[in-house]
Motif scaffolding. Structure first.
Motif, PDB file in Angstrom:
ATOM      1  N   CYS A 147     -64.726 -68.931 -33.297  1.00  0.00           N
ATOM      2  CA  CYS A 147     -65.650 -69.841 -34.007  1.00  0.00           C
ATOM      3  C   CYS A 147     -66.239 -70.888 -33.059  1.00  0.00           C
ATOM      4  O   CYS A 147     -66.181 -72.095 -33.321  1.00  0.00           O
ATOM      5  N   LEU A 148     -66.794 -70.416 -31.925  1.00  0.00           N
ATOM      6  CA  LEU A 148     -67.387 -71.312 -30.938  1.00  0.00           C
ATOM      7  C   LEU A 148     -68.845 -71.597 -31.300  1.00  0.00           C
ATOM      8  O   LEU A 148     -69.436 -70.932 -32.137  1.00  0.00           O
ATOM      9  N   GLN A 149     -69.444 -72.563 -30.595  1.00  0.00           N
ATOM     10  CA  GLN A 149     -70.809 -72.964 -30.875  1.00  0.00           C
ATOM     11  C   GLN A 149     -71.817 -72.191 -30.045  1.00  0.00           C
ATOM     12  O   GLN A 149     -72.994 -72.127 -30.385  1.00  0.00           O
ATOM     13  N   SER A 150     -71.410 -71.596 -28.929  1.00  0.00           N
ATOM     14  CA  SER A 150     -72.337 -70.882 -28.057  1.00  0.00           C
ATOM     15  C   SER A 150     -71.897 -69.432 -27.882  1.00  0.00           C
ATOM     16  O   SER A 150     -70.734 -69.091 -28.105  1.00  0.00           O
ATOM     17  N   GLU A 151     -72.859 -68.592 -27.463  1.00  0.00           N
ATOM     18  CA  GLU A 151     -72.580 -67.173 -27.236  1.00  0.00           C
ATOM     19  C   GLU A 151     -71.539 -67.016 -26.133  1.00  0.00           C
ATOM     20  O   GLU A 151     -71.644 -67.625 -25.069  1.00  0.00           O
ATOM     21  N   MET A 152     -70.526 -66.175 -26.392  1.00  0.00           N
ATOM     22  CA  MET A 152     -69.457 -65.988 -25.417  1.00  0.00           C
ATOM     23  C   MET A 152     -68.989 -64.537 -25.444  1.00  0.00           C
ATOM     24  O   MET A 152     -68.640 -64.003 -26.503  1.00  0.00           O
ATOM     25  N   LEU A 153     -69.009 -63.895 -24.287  1.00  0.00           N
ATOM     26  CA  LEU A 153     -68.522 -62.521 -24.146  1.00  0.00           C
ATOM     27  C   LEU A 153     -67.170 -62.546 -23.451  1.00  0.00           C
ATOM     28  O   LEU A 153     -67.019 -63.181 -22.410  1.00  0.00           O
ATOM     29  N   ARG A 154     -66.194 -61.855 -24.024  1.00  0.00           N
ATOM     30  CA  ARG A 154     -64.851 -61.796 -23.446  1.00  0.00           C
ATOM     31  C   ARG A 154     -64.611 -60.393 -22.890  1.00  0.00           C
ATOM     32  O   ARG A 154     -64.776 -59.397 -23.599  1.00  0.00           O
ATOM     33  N   ILE A 155     -64.253 -60.315 -21.610  1.00  0.00           N
ATOM     34  CA  ILE A 155     -63.869 -59.045 -20.976  1.00  0.00           C
ATOM     35  C   ILE A 155     -62.439 -59.197 -20.498  1.00  0.00           C
ATOM     36  O   ILE A 155     -62.126 -60.124 -19.747  1.00  0.00           O
ATOM     37  N   GLU A 156     -61.578 -58.277 -20.912  1.00  0.00           N
ATOM     38  CA  GLU A 156     -60.140 -58.489 -20.755  1.00  0.00           C
ATOM     39  C   GLU A 156     -59.428 -57.200 -20.351  1.00  0.00           C
ATOM     40  O   GLU A 156     -59.782 -56.107 -20.800  1.00  0.00           O
ATOM     41  N   THR A 157     -58.424 -57.345 -19.503  1.00  0.00           N
ATOM     42  CA  THR A 157     -57.526 -56.250 -19.151  1.00  0.00           C
ATOM     43  C   THR A 157     -56.124 -56.631 -19.591  1.00  0.00           C
ATOM     44  O   THR A 157     -55.589 -57.640 -19.140  1.00  0.00           O
ATOM     45  N   LYS A 158     -55.548 -55.825 -20.469  1.00  0.00           N
ATOM     46  CA  LYS A 158     -54.221 -56.111 -21.007  1.00  0.00           C
ATOM     47  C   LYS A 158     -53.229 -55.061 -20.499  1.00  0.00           C
ATOM     48  O   LYS A 158     -53.407 -53.870 -20.730  1.00  0.00           O
ATOM     49  N   PHE A 159     -52.184 -55.520 -19.813  1.00  0.00           N
ATOM     50  CA  PHE A 159     -51.160 -54.621 -19.291  1.00  0.00           C
ATOM     51  C   PHE A 159     -50.048 -54.501 -20.336  1.00  0.00           C
ATOM     52  O   PHE A 159     -49.258 -55.418 -20.527  1.00  0.00           O
ATOM     53  N   THR A 160     -50.029 -53.369 -21.021  1.00  0.00           N
ATOM     54  CA  THR A 160     -49.045 -53.155 -22.086  1.00  0.00           C
ATOM     55  C   THR A 160     -47.711 -52.676 -21.542  1.00  0.00           C
ATOM     56  O   THR A 160     -46.680 -52.852 -22.196  1.00  0.00           O
ATOM     57  N   LYS A 161     -47.724 -52.056 -20.363  1.00  0.00           N
ATOM     58  CA  LYS A 161     -46.494 -51.611 -19.705  1.00  0.00           C
ATOM     59  C   LYS A 161     -46.519 -52.067 -18.251  1.00  0.00           C
ATOM     60  O   LYS A 161     -47.533 -51.910 -17.562  1.00  0.00           O
ATOM     61  N   MET A 162     -45.416 -52.616 -17.789  1.00  0.00           N
ATOM     62  CA  MET A 162     -45.388 -53.260 -16.484  1.00  0.00           C
ATOM     63  C   MET A 162     -45.439 -52.277 -15.320  1.00  0.00           C
ATOM     64  O   MET A 162     -45.650 -52.677 -14.187  1.00  0.00           O
ATOM     65  N   ARG A 163     -45.258 -50.988 -15.588  1.00  0.00           N
ATOM     66  CA  ARG A 163     -45.386 -50.035 -14.490  1.00  0.00           C
ATOM     67  C   ARG A 163     -46.818 -49.974 -13.965  1.00  0.00           C
ATOM     68  O   ARG A 163     -47.065 -49.437 -12.893  1.00  0.00           O
ATOM     69  N   ALA A 164     -47.765 -50.514 -14.737  1.00  0.00           N
ATOM     70  CA  ALA A 164     -49.156 -50.550 -14.297  1.00  0.00           C
ATOM     71  C   ALA A 164     -49.351 -51.492 -13.112  1.00  0.00           C
ATOM     72  O   ALA A 164     -50.323 -51.353 -12.363  1.00  0.00           O
ATOM     73  N   VAL A 165     -48.447 -52.473 -12.926  1.00  0.00           N
ATOM     74  CA  VAL A 165     -48.612 -53.466 -11.855  1.00  0.00           C
ATOM     75  C   VAL A 165     -47.412 -53.504 -10.907  1.00  0.00           C
ATOM     76  O   VAL A 165     -47.303 -54.420 -10.099  1.00  0.00           O
ATOM     77  N   GLU A 166     -46.517 -52.524 -11.013  1.00  0.00           N
ATOM     78  CA  GLU A 166     -45.292 -52.586 -10.203  1.00  0.00           C
ATOM     79  C   GLU A 166     -45.581 -52.494  -8.707  1.00  0.00           C
ATOM     80  O   GLU A 166     -44.812 -53.024  -7.888  1.00  0.00           O
TER      81      GLU A 166
END
Length: 469
Positions: A166-185
């Motif tokens: 519910c912000l006042q200005s246009e905002m695009l969110r781009i996100e990387t979510k690591f659901t399993k830690m083997r992705a960054v081991e």
């Protein structure tokens, strides 16, 4: 840039939480036996504190929102802010070296309000991402505000942050979510303290965030509506290239897929009025520079792994010039013609190829240049306002029961309203512990609004309601 986290604490004394005044735990109990069922949970400023039946202790939630006192996570969250937020967790006995990561998110909030390309256009232009079928993200029970691309260990998200927060200005969110830690081991990231390591974090951002954006295919349909201007040999394949279903069903090898991706981007660069991916990279570049900047100065050398990406995209996301002879791609009808590289205004997207070299904005008027300047000024004002609102919320929360508030209006301080009405500037004087604080204008109106909310919910003694002077 770090937002959602899930950590498990080791060698932890549970009594630090159960006896903490800010944590109120709830747990299901059996009606018949009174036996506790499930985990004990407490919520505080955007974080969920969990004590499992077997003794495991976890924290889940948005550390960005926690830093903002649980209000929102829609503003800029720099590395310095993240460091402060982690240090604040020591209040709950969190030692970063003993906090094992079970999952976390990295992402950026991109302000699209002044780019002449709104968030919806960015979202609709996504053709392909990581070879998986996209699924709609629901916000407030409604779909169509973003897309999720889920792989075995990671989830990639593009969505409308303005709608979610519910912000006042246009905002695009781009996100990387690591659901399993083997992705960054392979990056040596195991505990919360590893995310405070700038070398590890910058390498992770470059490989797992920026690289996935480079690999994602964007196509803006309105820019090339028909194949009329395309060479004959590309008309047939172009109809497939612009179809998102074709990329998912395509079972070709990675080399073949990259070849098709490069062909589509070549056609976009030559025949479209603008390249939406280039504009997106410019927005990301601005946020990365702000994220890596420290209070010591404007140098970003502490995040060395990000330098190559920042430098290569610093001029409208184009490659650096080299001494290698230039080979110009063209069709058979215009052999020998060397076309100028197209350049576009960074604000409105208008073509400025014929302007002098190095131009960033339209030269026919100062409108676009002024918008770029005003964007920087508004960002400073926004930061100042958020800091002041956080201070006001803290005053009302901590010393609300002893608060005396006087609202004043200076009759001499008048200004003209656009519609011809006479207006007075609102000011308030706050007295607490024998000390007076003064707030004016929007800060005063925000204080009054929050103060009245607390009064209505009986969090503040009704005797101390707002007085008018």
């Amino acid at each position: 840039m770090i937002d959602g986290i899930t950590i498990e604490l080791t060698d932890f004394d549970i009594s630090l939480w159960t006896n903490h005044s800010k944590l109120k735990f709830n747990v299901l109990t059996s009606v018949d036996t009174g036996e506790l069922i499930g985990s004990q949970k407490a919520y505080y400023n955007g974080l969920e504190f969990i004590i499992e039946p077997k003794g495991k202790v976890k924290i889940k939630g948005s550390i960005h929102k926690y830093y903002n006192d649980g209000l929102h996570n829609g503003d800029r969250f720099t590395f310095d802010d993240f460091t402060k937020a982690v240090s604040q967790l020591s209040e709950f006995g969190v030692v970063p070296e003993q906090a094992i990561l079970r999952g976390f998110e990295i992402g950026l909030n991109l302000d699209t309000s002044n780019s002449k390309i709104d968030t919806k256009i960015f979202l609709d232009s996504i053709l392909y991402c990581k070879g998986v079928e996209r699924s709609d993200m629901e916000i407030s029970g409604k779909a169509g505000y973003g897309y999720r691309f889920k792989t075995a260990n990671t989830t990639y998200k593009f969505y409308d942050k303005m709608e979610q927060s519910c912000l006042q200005s246009e905002m695009l969110r781009i996100e990387t979510k690591f659901t399993k830690m083997r992705a960054v081991e392979n990056y040596g990231i195991l505990t919360l303290s590893d995310l405070l390591n700038k070398e590890k974090l910058s390498k992770l951002i470059k490989d797992k965030y920026l690289k996935f954006i480079d690999e994602t295919i964007f196509f803006e349909w309105d820019q090339i509506k028909t194949t009329r201007k395309l060479p004959v040999k590309y008309k047939s394949i172009f109809k497939d290239l612009r179809n998102p279903d074709w990329w998912i069903k395509d079972d070709r090898c990675r080399k073949e897929r990259n070849k098709n991706k490069k062909l589509l981007e070549t056609l976009i660069n030559k025949y479209a009025k603008r390249n939406i991916k280039t504009i997106l990279k410019d927005l990301i570049l601005l946020e990365l520079q702000a994220f890596s900047r420290t209070k010591k100065g404007d140098r970003y050398t502490e995040f060395e792994s990000l330098q190559s990406w920042i430098e290569s995209n610093s001029k409208n996301a184009t490659k650096k010039k080299t001494d290698t002879p230039c080979i110009v791609w063209c069709d058979s009808t215009d052999q020998g013609e060397v076309k100028k590289e197209k350049r576009y205004c960074e604000v409105c997207g208008k073509e400025i190829t014929d302007q002098r070299k190095g131009s960033k904005y339209c030269s026919d008027n100062r409108k676009c240049r002024d918008k770029a300047y005003n964007l920087k000024i508004s960002e400073k004002r926004k930061t100042k306002r958020l800091k002041q609102e956080k201070e006001i919320t803290k005053i009302i929360k901590e010393i609300g029961s002893q608060l005396q508030l006087v609202r004043t209006t200076n009759p001499k301080n008048k200004r003209n309203h656009p519609k011809g009405k006479t207006m007075r500037k609102t000011s308030i004087v706050v007295s607490a512990h024998g000390r007076k604080r003064y707030f004016h204008g929007s800060a005063a109106r925000y204080f009054i609004k929050e103060f009245e909310k607390k009064t209505e919910t009986k969090d503040i003694n009704p005797k101390n309601k707002l007085k008018t002077a």
